[in-house]
Design a protein around this motif. Structure first.
Motif, PDB file in Angstrom:
ATOM      1  N   UNK A  57       0.843  -1.223   0.076  1.00 20.32           N
ATOM      2  CA  UNK A  57       0.113  -0.022  -0.022  1.00 20.32           C
ATOM      3  C   UNK A  57       1.020   1.052   0.154  1.00 20.32           C
ATOM      4  N   UNK A  58       1.927   1.295   0.680  1.00 23.01           N
ATOM      5  CA  UNK A  58       2.903   2.526   0.715  1.00 23.01           C
ATOM      6  C   UNK A  58       4.267   1.975   0.698  1.00 23.01           C
ATOM      7  N   UNK A  59       5.203   2.565  -0.112  1.00 23.80           N
ATOM      8  CA  UNK A  59       6.654   2.375   0.025  1.00 23.80           C
ATOM      9  C   UNK A  59       7.497   3.473  -0.131  1.00 23.80           C
ATOM     10  N   UNK A  60       8.480   3.585   0.802  1.00 24.25           N
ATOM     11  CA  UNK A  60       9.334   4.767   0.590  1.00 24.25           C
ATOM     12  C   UNK A  60      10.586   4.278  -0.083  1.00 24.25           C
ATOM     13  N   UNK A  61      11.144   5.111  -0.880  1.00 25.00           N
ATOM     14  CA  UNK A  61      12.325   4.837  -1.842  1.00 25.00           C
ATOM     15  C   UNK A  61      13.472   5.283  -1.108  1.00 25.00           C
ATOM     16  N   UNK A  62      14.673   4.581  -1.134  1.00 23.43           N
ATOM     17  CA  UNK A  62      15.959   4.833  -0.502  1.00 23.43           C
ATOM     18  C   UNK A  62      16.943   5.077  -2.095  1.00 23.43           C
ATOM     19  N   UNK A  84      15.992   8.911   3.800  1.00 18.94           N
ATOM     20  CA  UNK A  84      14.977   8.294   3.684  1.00 18.94           C
ATOM     21  C   UNK A  84      14.748   6.741   4.609  1.00 18.94           C
ATOM     22  N   UNK A  85      15.956   6.401   4.969  1.00 15.22           N
ATOM     23  CA  UNK A  85      15.795   5.136   5.783  1.00 15.22           C
ATOM     24  C   UNK A  85      15.218   5.815   7.067  1.00 15.22           C
ATOM     25  N   UNK A  86      15.910   6.771   7.754  1.00 14.41           N
ATOM     26  CA  UNK A  86      15.410   7.214   8.719  1.00 14.41           C
ATOM     27  C   UNK A  86      14.094   7.403   8.888  1.00 14.41           C
ATOM     28  N   UNK A  91       8.212   6.127  10.400  1.00 17.49           N
ATOM     29  CA  UNK A  91       7.079   5.798   9.975  1.00 17.49           C
ATOM     30  C   UNK A  91       6.503   4.590  10.634  1.00 17.49           C
ATOM     31  N   UNK A  92       7.372   3.504  10.734  1.00 12.98           N
ATOM     32  CA  UNK A  92       7.093   2.434  11.106  1.00 12.98           C
ATOM     33  C   UNK A  92       6.836   2.304  12.753  1.00 12.98           C
ATOM     34  N   UNK A 153       5.486  14.302  11.160  1.00 15.99           N
ATOM     35  CA  UNK A 153       6.355  14.524  12.295  1.00 15.99           C
ATOM     36  C   UNK A 153       7.761  14.142  12.044  1.00 15.99           C
ATOM     37  N   UNK A 154       8.050  13.445  11.459  1.00 18.02           N
ATOM     38  CA  UNK A 154       9.606  13.171  11.206  1.00 18.02           C
ATOM     39  C   UNK A 154      10.219  14.247  10.580  1.00 18.02           C
TER      40      UNK A 154
END
Length: 306
Positions: A57-62, A84-86, A91-92, A153-154
């Motif tokens: 559903x969601x994916x963050x790209x590094x 991006x990793x942070x 988020x997790x 928030x991040x």
């Protein structure tokens, strides 16, 4: 802002293009004055980088690479891997399940806004965040709001000028296949990500142009645009009452505004990220129902009220 492959193809009238160009120029002026140090873009994919063989559903790209579809820029984007990793870790930790990709292919939904605002998609460090807006089944809209809140928030901890973009059309129902509707010839593409030849890409462009021409001339069975629904959605984001979308079911959205109206999930996430900084105000505002693009097309810029 909305995106459209048809902005880079023959067909749309000059009047429409001039209207959209003026709205995008206004947004570009805002971005230039702000001079962001980092860009975070929430965007969909149209079976160019994310496929049913693994559909989060969601994916963050590094790390990310533009595929160059519909005349957009091809090649690697400047993704700050550590940030991006942070972001993914934060988020997790906020109880939002998100995948990561160390090799994400992104299409015009991501690259077109970057090119529009900066001239070059690699002009600023960027973190692409994929939100599934096409491949059913889809989760509830409130999860996109939760994602945006966690991201905002991040970002507030970074001490950087961050531009957040939501890239998606409003009401529209173009002929995009799904697992349930795809003809056999398309299943290999949308499930396994089988690469398209230059001839196949050209044929797809021609098909998109023909579909838009027929739609604009009332010769199509595609679902009509719904400007009333579009304005209702824009009023919600303009007012900051983002929780109003929590009760919108996926089936109701598709019935009222078309299956690809789910791209507004990117807007919900972007405005939710901004809302973590308190009340905001939308400034430049543009909307046009654009049958020539098979979409309700909108642009907004917004800043924290303080």
């Amino acid at each position: 802002m909305s995106h459209s492959p048809l902005l880079n193809l023959p067909g749309p009238s000059q009047d429409l293009l001039d209207d959209i160009d003026a709205a995008l120029a206004s947004a570009r002026d805002v971005v230039t004055a702000y001079d962001p140090e980092l860009v975070v873009i929430f965007s969909p994919d149209h079976y160019n980088g994310v496929f049913y063989r693994m559909m989060p559903p969601f994916c963050i790209s590094t790390k990310a690479t533009g595929v160059g579809d519909y005349g957009t820029q091809a090649g690697p984007l400047d993704v700050p891997e550590d940030i991006a990793t942070g972001l993914a870790e934060a988020v997790l930790a906020a109880d939002v399940d998100v995948a990561i990709s160390a090799s994400m292919d992104v299409d015009h939904g991501t690259v077109q806004p970057l090119q529009t605002l900066f001239g070059d998609a690699t002009m600023r460090p960027v973190i692409p965040i994929f939100i599934n807006s096409v491949a059913t089944p889809l989760g509830p809209l409130r999860r996109s709001r939760a994602l945006g809140t966690a991201v905002g928030n991040y970002l507030a901890t970074l001490d950087k000028r961050v531009l957040v973009i939501g890239s998606g059309g409003l009401s529209h129902d173009p002929p995009v296949p799904t697992l349930a509707t795809a003809p056999p010839a398309a299943l290999g593409r949308i499930v396994g990500g089988e690469p398209m030849s230059a001839e196949q890409r050209q044929a797809r462009q021609v098909a998109v142009m023909e579909a838009a021409h027929n739609f604009a001339h009332g010769e199509s069975k595609l679902q009509p645009l719904n400007p009333e629904w579009d304005h209702r959605f824009l009023q919600i984001v303009d007012s900051g009452h983002l929780s109003d979308v929590d009760g919108w079911s996926t089936s109701w959205m598709a019935h009222e505004a078309g299956h690809s109206a789910h791209e507004v999930r990117t807007w919900v996430a972007a405005f939710s990220a901004l809302a973590t900084q308190g009340q905001y105000r939308t400034e430049s505002r543009f909307y046009r129902a654009a049958p020539e693009l098979i979409a309700g097309f909108a642009v907004r810029t917004a800043v924290p009220s303080r």
